[in-house]
Design an enzyme around this catalytic site. Sequence first.
Site, PDB file in Angstrom:
ATOM      1  N   CYS A  50      32.388  33.143 113.023  1.00 17.04           N
ATOM      2  CA  CYS A  50      32.775  32.822 111.653  1.00 17.04           C
ATOM      3  C   CYS A  50      32.347  33.917 110.673  1.00 17.04           C
ATOM      4  CB  CYS A  50      32.187  31.479 111.232  1.00 17.04           C
ATOM      5  SG  CYS A  50      30.386  31.402 111.331  1.00 17.04           S
ATOM      6  N   ASN A  51      31.347  34.693 111.043  1.00 17.03           N
ATOM      7  CA  ASN A  51      30.835  35.718 110.135  1.00 17.03           C
ATOM      8  C   ASN A  51      31.233  37.150 110.499  1.00 17.03           C
ATOM      9  OD1 ASN A  51      29.465  34.120 108.245  1.00 17.03           O
ATOM     10  ND2 ASN A  51      27.717  33.886 109.615  1.00 17.03           N
ATOM     11  N   PRO A 113      19.215  32.792 116.257  1.00 16.25           N
ATOM     12  CA  PRO A 113      19.335  32.979 117.703  1.00 16.25           C
ATOM     13  C   PRO A 113      20.720  32.753 118.289  1.00 16.25           C
ATOM     14  CG  PRO A 113      18.371  30.840 117.235  1.00 16.25           C
ATOM     15  CD  PRO A 113      18.575  31.513 115.901  1.00 16.25           C
ATOM     16  N   GLN A 118      26.627  34.086 121.597  1.00 13.63           N
ATOM     17  CA  GLN A 118      28.011  34.462 121.289  1.00 13.63           C
ATOM     18  C   GLN A 118      28.354  35.838 121.855  1.00 13.63           C
ATOM     19  OE1 GLN A 118      27.484  33.908 117.060  1.00 13.63           O
ATOM     20  NE2 GLN A 118      28.533  31.930 117.063  1.00 13.63           N
ATOM     21  N   ALA A 188      24.911  12.586 103.953  1.00 10.85           N
ATOM     22  CA  ALA A 188      25.647  12.963 105.166  1.00 10.85           C
ATOM     23  C   ALA A 188      26.372  14.288 104.960  1.00 10.85           C
ATOM     24  CB  ALA A 188      26.648  11.859 105.541  1.00 10.85           C
TER      25      ALA A 188
END
Length: 420
Positions: A50-51, A113, A118, A188
Amino acid sequence: MSFIAIGINHQTAPVNIREKVAFTPTTLAGALKDYAQRKKNAELVILSTCNRTEIFANSEQISPADLSTWLAEIHQLDLSELGQYLYTYENAPAIRHLMQVACGLDSLILGEPQILGQVKQAFSEAKHVGTVNGHFEKIFQNTFAVAKKVRTQTDIGANAVSVAYAAVQLAKQIFSDLSNSHVMLIGAGETIELVAKHLAQFDLKKITVANRTLANAQALADALQTESEAITISEIPGRLAKADIVISSTASPLPILGQGAVTSALKERKYKPMLMIDLAVPRDIEEQVSEIDDVYLYTVDDLQHIVQQNVANREQAASQANEIIQNSVLELLLWIKQHKKIDLIKTYRDKSEATRQALAEKALAKLAQGEAPEKILQEFSYKLSQAMMHSPTKAMQKAIVDPKTGALDLLEDIFGRDNK
């Protein structure tokens, strides 16, 4: 070897650009196969999170420009639009960057971590498709070993650098054993979800999730790996006495828990201590609750102070990690240089043997046809010597024209100087 890294990340590109070059699990294998068909024997690993989206390639046939063009083409983007966000590294800086990424030194949260897993997954995918061999195997295995070394020899991942993680670590410090603890989570949203993820590593007695919308509380409770229940905000007073730890983060403009409700809960608990952590702004728990004996109340400001100190500790650990990485890069480059010499010797010997074998087969064929052995032997020896002298002669001619390279001295050492 030409080891190249190109990519974009959270530091160089906004999310709307990162989305355009992201690879899904479905498209990743196809992209690797596409590149393998275009560039035979080229090694490629694609890391897409995602980054960041990064491409690591190993080939003397390609350049960073080639990779950038291919990345734009496969995502049907204009290279001029994408190019302004791309960074590139080659050889030693590229290896160093890969190691820094795997160690979490280039992450949004320093030292996180998850990125190592990934990177390992990206390497595994590439290996499965067949775009990993030779030097790439060595580079990535060394990278994984360095990341493990950094984790064990520095404090890069030892300290909380998010309020959600800090809240859980605080609870762990106060209750050294959380296995008998009942936790109440109020809210939530994203912060409470992160708290729940960090709590998942502990074998908790029970988790109660309270939220204004019961369905949202139930969805989070169902996702937990322990005994859990979902309740509404209005049910909190009746359940509060059971909670040893309360962690709250809602968007409520007014406090949800007041001094009266907490005092009643403590009385029902026979004054067994409670830990209350308020991560909300505005606060969910009245300030006066901190005045109650046997209640330990921490606000988001208290945790931010812990986080800031821990960020400083991680930055110091990052400096130590970079020293480990630098030494590992130098060791790896030395290995590659030595291995390259071995490859050169093997290539030269294999080529010489192939030439000898081809000429021998021709000579044997002529012998079988009845030609004179003396003639065939003379022809064989002449052609073999010519083939063996061809490449060294060209190298010497080039070295004579440009003596500054020092190649002529090397060739004289190899073939023997004329000392007469």
